[in-house]
Design a protein around this motif. Structure first.
Motif, PDB file in Angstrom:
ATOM      1  N   GLN A  78       0.836  -1.204   0.000  1.00 11.95           N
ATOM      2  CA  GLN A  78       0.000   0.000   0.000  1.00 11.95           C
ATOM      3  C   GLN A  78       0.872   1.255   0.000  1.00 11.95           C
ATOM      4  O   GLN A  78       0.419   2.327   0.398  1.00 11.95           O
ATOM      5  CB  GLN A  78      -0.903  -0.001   1.239  1.00 11.95           C
ATOM      6  CG  GLN A  78      -1.853  -1.178   1.312  1.00 11.95           C
ATOM      7  CD  GLN A  78      -2.906  -1.109   0.230  1.00 11.95           C
ATOM      8  OE1 GLN A  78      -3.547  -0.073   0.044  1.00 11.95           O
ATOM      9  NE2 GLN A  78      -3.087  -2.193  -0.493  1.00 11.95           N
ATOM     10  N   GLY A  79       2.135   1.094  -0.409  1.00 12.59           N
ATOM     11  CA  GLY A  79       3.047   2.222  -0.460  1.00 12.59           C
ATOM     12  C   GLY A  79       3.838   2.453   0.819  1.00 12.59           C
ATOM     13  O   GLY A  79       4.684   3.330   0.872  1.00 12.59           O
ATOM     14  N   GLN A  80       3.563   1.660   1.839  1.00 12.12           N
ATOM     15  CA  GLN A  80       4.272   1.802   3.120  1.00 12.12           C
ATOM     16  C   GLN A  80       5.291   0.687   3.339  1.00 12.12           C
ATOM     17  O   GLN A  80       5.933   0.633   4.382  1.00 12.12           O
ATOM     18  CB  GLN A  80       3.266   1.800   4.282  1.00 12.12           C
ATOM     19  CG  GLN A  80       2.212   2.869   4.184  1.00 12.12           C
ATOM     20  CD  GLN A  80       2.829   4.265   4.123  1.00 12.12           C
ATOM     21  OE1 GLN A  80       3.704   4.598   4.905  1.00 12.12           O
ATOM     22  NE2 GLN A  80       2.380   5.069   3.174  1.00 12.12           N
ATOM     23  N   GLY A  81       5.402  -0.208   2.376  1.00  7.60           N
ATOM     24  CA  GLY A  81       6.318  -1.333   2.477  1.00  7.60           C
ATOM     25  C   GLY A  81       5.618  -2.590   2.941  1.00  7.60           C
ATOM     26  O   GLY A  81       4.454  -2.571   3.343  1.00  7.60           O
ATOM     27  N   VAL A  82       6.361  -3.669   2.882  1.00  2.00           N
ATOM     28  CA  VAL A  82       5.836  -4.986   3.247  1.00  2.00           C
ATOM     29  C   VAL A  82       6.843  -5.675   4.157  1.00  2.00           C
ATOM     30  O   VAL A  82       8.050  -5.631   3.912  1.00  2.00           O
ATOM     31  CB  VAL A  82       5.567  -5.851   1.997  1.00  2.00           C
ATOM     32  CG1 VAL A  82       5.107  -7.254   2.382  1.00  2.00           C
ATOM     33  CG2 VAL A  82       4.547  -5.178   1.086  1.00  2.00           C
ATOM     34  N   PHE A  83       6.329  -6.290   5.201  1.00  2.00           N
ATOM     35  CA  PHE A  83       7.165  -7.020   6.148  1.00  2.00           C
ATOM     36  C   PHE A  83       6.841  -8.502   6.018  1.00  2.00           C
ATOM     37  O   PHE A  83       5.676  -8.888   6.077  1.00  2.00           O
ATOM     38  CB  PHE A  83       6.898  -6.545   7.583  1.00  2.00           C
ATOM     39  CG  PHE A  83       8.003  -6.892   8.526  1.00  2.00           C
ATOM     40  CD1 PHE A  83       9.021  -5.986   8.777  1.00  2.00           C
ATOM     41  CD2 PHE A  83       8.036  -8.124   9.155  1.00  2.00           C
ATOM     42  CE1 PHE A  83      10.053  -6.303   9.637  1.00  2.00           C
ATOM     43  CE2 PHE A  83       9.059  -8.451  10.018  1.00  2.00           C
ATOM     44  CZ  PHE A  83      10.079  -7.543  10.263  1.00  2.00           C
ATOM     45  N   CYS A  84       7.876  -9.319   5.829  1.00  2.00           N
ATOM     46  CA  CYS A  84       7.693 -10.764   5.689  1.00  2.00           C
ATOM     47  C   CYS A  84       8.118 -11.481   6.963  1.00  2.00           C
ATOM     48  O   CYS A  84       9.180 -11.196   7.521  1.00  2.00           O
ATOM     49  CB  CYS A  84       8.510 -11.292   4.519  1.00  2.00           C
ATOM     50  SG  CYS A  84       7.954 -10.691   2.917  1.00  2.00           S
ATOM     51  N   ILE A  85       7.302 -12.401   7.387  1.00  2.00           N
ATOM     52  CA  ILE A  85       7.575 -13.234   8.556  1.00  2.00           C
ATOM     53  C   ILE A  85       7.903 -14.620   8.021  1.00  2.00           C
ATOM     54  O   ILE A  85       7.061 -15.281   7.416  1.00  2.00           O
ATOM     55  CB  ILE A  85       6.361 -13.265   9.499  1.00  2.00           C
ATOM     56  CG1 ILE A  85       6.002 -11.834   9.923  1.00  2.00           C
ATOM     57  CG2 ILE A  85       6.638 -14.159  10.702  1.00  2.00           C
ATOM     58  CD1 ILE A  85       4.614 -11.684  10.492  1.00  2.00           C
ATOM     59  N   VAL A  86       9.154 -15.040   8.247  1.00  2.00           N
ATOM     60  CA  VAL A  86       9.689 -16.245   7.630  1.00  2.00           C
ATOM     61  C   VAL A  86      10.089 -17.242   8.711  1.00  2.00           C
ATOM     62  O   VAL A  86      10.788 -16.888   9.655  1.00  2.00           O
ATOM     63  CB  VAL A  86      10.924 -15.893   6.768  1.00  2.00           C
ATOM     64  CG1 VAL A  86      11.435 -17.118   6.025  1.00  2.00           C
ATOM     65  CG2 VAL A  86      10.633 -14.747   5.810  1.00  2.00           C
ATOM     66  N   LYS A  87       9.671 -18.482   8.547  1.00  2.00           N
ATOM     67  CA  LYS A  87      10.108 -19.530   9.469  1.00  2.00           C
ATOM     68  C   LYS A  87      11.483 -20.030   9.028  1.00  2.00           C
ATOM     69  O   LYS A  87      11.806 -20.032   7.845  1.00  2.00           O
ATOM     70  CB  LYS A  87       9.105 -20.676   9.494  1.00  2.00           C
ATOM     71  CG  LYS A  87       7.774 -20.253  10.089  1.00  2.00           C
ATOM     72  CD  LYS A  87       6.798 -21.385  10.281  1.00  2.00           C
ATOM     73  CE  LYS A  87       6.587 -22.313   9.152  1.00  2.00           C
ATOM     74  NZ  LYS A  87       6.110 -21.769   7.892  1.00  2.00           N
ATOM     75  N   ASN A  88      12.293 -20.452   9.983  1.00  2.00           N
ATOM     76  CA  ASN A  88      13.677 -20.821   9.721  1.00  2.00           C
ATOM     77  C   ASN A  88      13.809 -22.220   9.108  1.00  2.00           C
ATOM     78  O   ASN A  88      14.306 -23.146   9.729  1.00  2.00           O
ATOM     79  CB  ASN A  88      14.509 -20.732  11.011  1.00  2.00           C
ATOM     80  CG  ASN A  88      15.990 -20.781  10.715  1.00  2.00           C
ATOM     81  OD1 ASN A  88      16.447 -20.294   9.697  1.00  2.00           O
ATOM     82  ND2 ASN A  88      16.738 -21.381  11.615  1.00  2.00           N
ATOM     83  N   TYR A  89      13.356 -22.336   7.884  1.00  2.00           N
ATOM     84  CA  TYR A  89      13.594 -23.517   7.062  1.00  2.00           C
ATOM     85  C   TYR A  89      14.361 -23.017   5.847  1.00  2.00           C
ATOM     86  O   TYR A  89      14.051 -21.933   5.324  1.00  2.00           O
ATOM     87  CB  TYR A  89      12.283 -24.169   6.627  1.00  2.00           C
ATOM     88  CG  TYR A  89      11.532 -24.798   7.774  1.00  2.00           C
ATOM     89  CD1 TYR A  89      11.727 -26.131   8.106  1.00  2.00           C
ATOM     90  CD2 TYR A  89      10.650 -24.049   8.543  1.00  2.00           C
ATOM     91  CE1 TYR A  89      11.052 -26.704   9.178  1.00  2.00           C
ATOM     92  CE2 TYR A  89       9.977 -24.611   9.617  1.00  2.00           C
ATOM     93  CZ  TYR A  89      10.181 -25.940   9.916  1.00  2.00           C
ATOM     94  OH  TYR A  89       9.523 -26.506  10.971  1.00  2.00           O
ATOM     95  N   SER A  90      15.340 -23.766   5.396  1.00  2.00           N
ATOM     96  CA  SER A  90      16.219 -23.260   4.342  1.00  2.00           C
ATOM     97  C   SER A  90      15.457 -22.818   3.097  1.00  2.00           C
ATOM     98  O   SER A  90      15.751 -21.771   2.522  1.00  2.00           O
ATOM     99  CB  SER A  90      17.298 -24.282   3.984  1.00  2.00           C
ATOM    100  OG  SER A  90      16.730 -25.520   3.643  1.00  2.00           O
ATOM    101  N   GLY A  91      14.455 -23.591   2.666  1.00  2.00           N
ATOM    102  CA  GLY A  91      13.678 -23.211   1.482  1.00  2.00           C
ATOM    103  C   GLY A  91      12.877 -21.945   1.694  1.00  2.00           C
ATOM    104  O   GLY A  91      12.804 -21.083   0.808  1.00  2.00           O
ATOM    105  N   ASP A  92      12.261 -21.793   2.874  1.00  2.00           N
ATOM    106  CA  ASP A  92      11.501 -20.580   3.173  1.00  2.00           C
ATOM    107  C   ASP A  92      12.417 -19.365   3.164  1.00  2.00           C
ATOM    108  O   ASP A  92      12.098 -18.333   2.563  1.00  2.00           O
ATOM    109  CB  ASP A  92      10.812 -20.676   4.541  1.00  2.00           C
ATOM    110  CG  ASP A  92       9.623 -21.626   4.569  1.00  2.00           C
ATOM    111  OD1 ASP A  92       9.227 -22.131   3.499  1.00  2.00           O
ATOM    112  OD2 ASP A  92       9.100 -21.871   5.661  1.00  2.00           O
ATOM    113  N   VAL A  93      13.559 -19.480   3.836  1.00  2.00           N
ATOM    114  CA  VAL A  93      14.497 -18.346   3.908  1.00  2.00           C
ATOM    115  C   VAL A  93      14.962 -17.965   2.507  1.00  2.00           C
ATOM    116  O   VAL A  93      14.940 -16.791   2.125  1.00  2.00           O
ATOM    117  CB  VAL A  93      15.685 -18.680   4.836  1.00  2.00           C
ATOM    118  CG1 VAL A  93      16.763 -17.601   4.761  1.00  2.00           C
ATOM    119  CG2 VAL A  93      15.211 -18.864   6.275  1.00  2.00           C
TER     120      VAL A  93
END
Length: 174
Positions: A97-112
């Motif tokens: 929405q023009g304010q940026g995006v924050f990603c929440i990632v679980k610590n699995y090699s493929g996800d990261v």
């Protein structure tokens, strides 16, 4: 009976379709992906978008956390497989929405790896993206599937805390 599965190769797409059909007032599927986004995009206007996701080993759990004060979108990978960078990228674009995006990632090699690639794609389009890797599992320090401790139940708290912050108008850096 243990499960209701029509065809194992379609289990994730059918589950996402079922969620969207059951809750169209809350969830919309992003075309060409197994990602869901909030139906009410007005609630996201002028706010940081939040994206999370992961493999659908137990169920695509993150989709259940899309909503007011929580995630803006969730990306469902296939069973025990991280979502692809292009699906994550589509989710990032859908919630920006023009304010940026924050990603929440679980610590699995493929996800990261895949969230990092999607972040690079989004930043090439001028979308500011930041992320956090959740690694709260105290039972497993290292395994064949992680780059250290896994992201498990603590991810839900991160969804809720960052979702509340975004809902209250916190900036991407905050």
């Amino acid at each position: 009976m243990k499960k209701i599965i029509n065809d194992p190769s379609n289990v994730v797409s059918e589950m996402v379709d079922g969620l969207v059909r059951a809750y169209p007032q809350y969830l919309t599927q992003i075309d060409g992906t197994e990602a869901v986004v909030r139906t009410n995009k007005d609630s996201m206007k002028g706010k940081v978008g939040l994206v999370s996701g992961g493999g659908s080993g137990h169920e695509p759990a993150h989709a259940g956390y899309v909503g007011q004060g929580m995630l803006s979108a969730a990306v469902c990978g296939q069973v025990f497989t991280s979502p692809t960078p292009d699906q994550i990228y589509e989710a990032i674009k859908a919630v920006d929405q023009g304010q940026g995006v924050f990603c929440i990632v679980k610590n699995y090699s493929g996800d990261v790896m895949n969230f990092d690639m999607a972040k690079d794609l989004a930043e090439a389009d001028g979308i500011d993206v930041k992320s956090v890797v959740v690694d709260d599992d105290i039972a497993v320090k290292d395994s064949l599937y992680t780059q250290g401790r896994r992201g498990v139940a603590g991810t839900v708290f991160v969804h809720k805390i960052l979702g509340a912050a975004a809902d209250q108008g916190a900036t991407l850096d905050e």
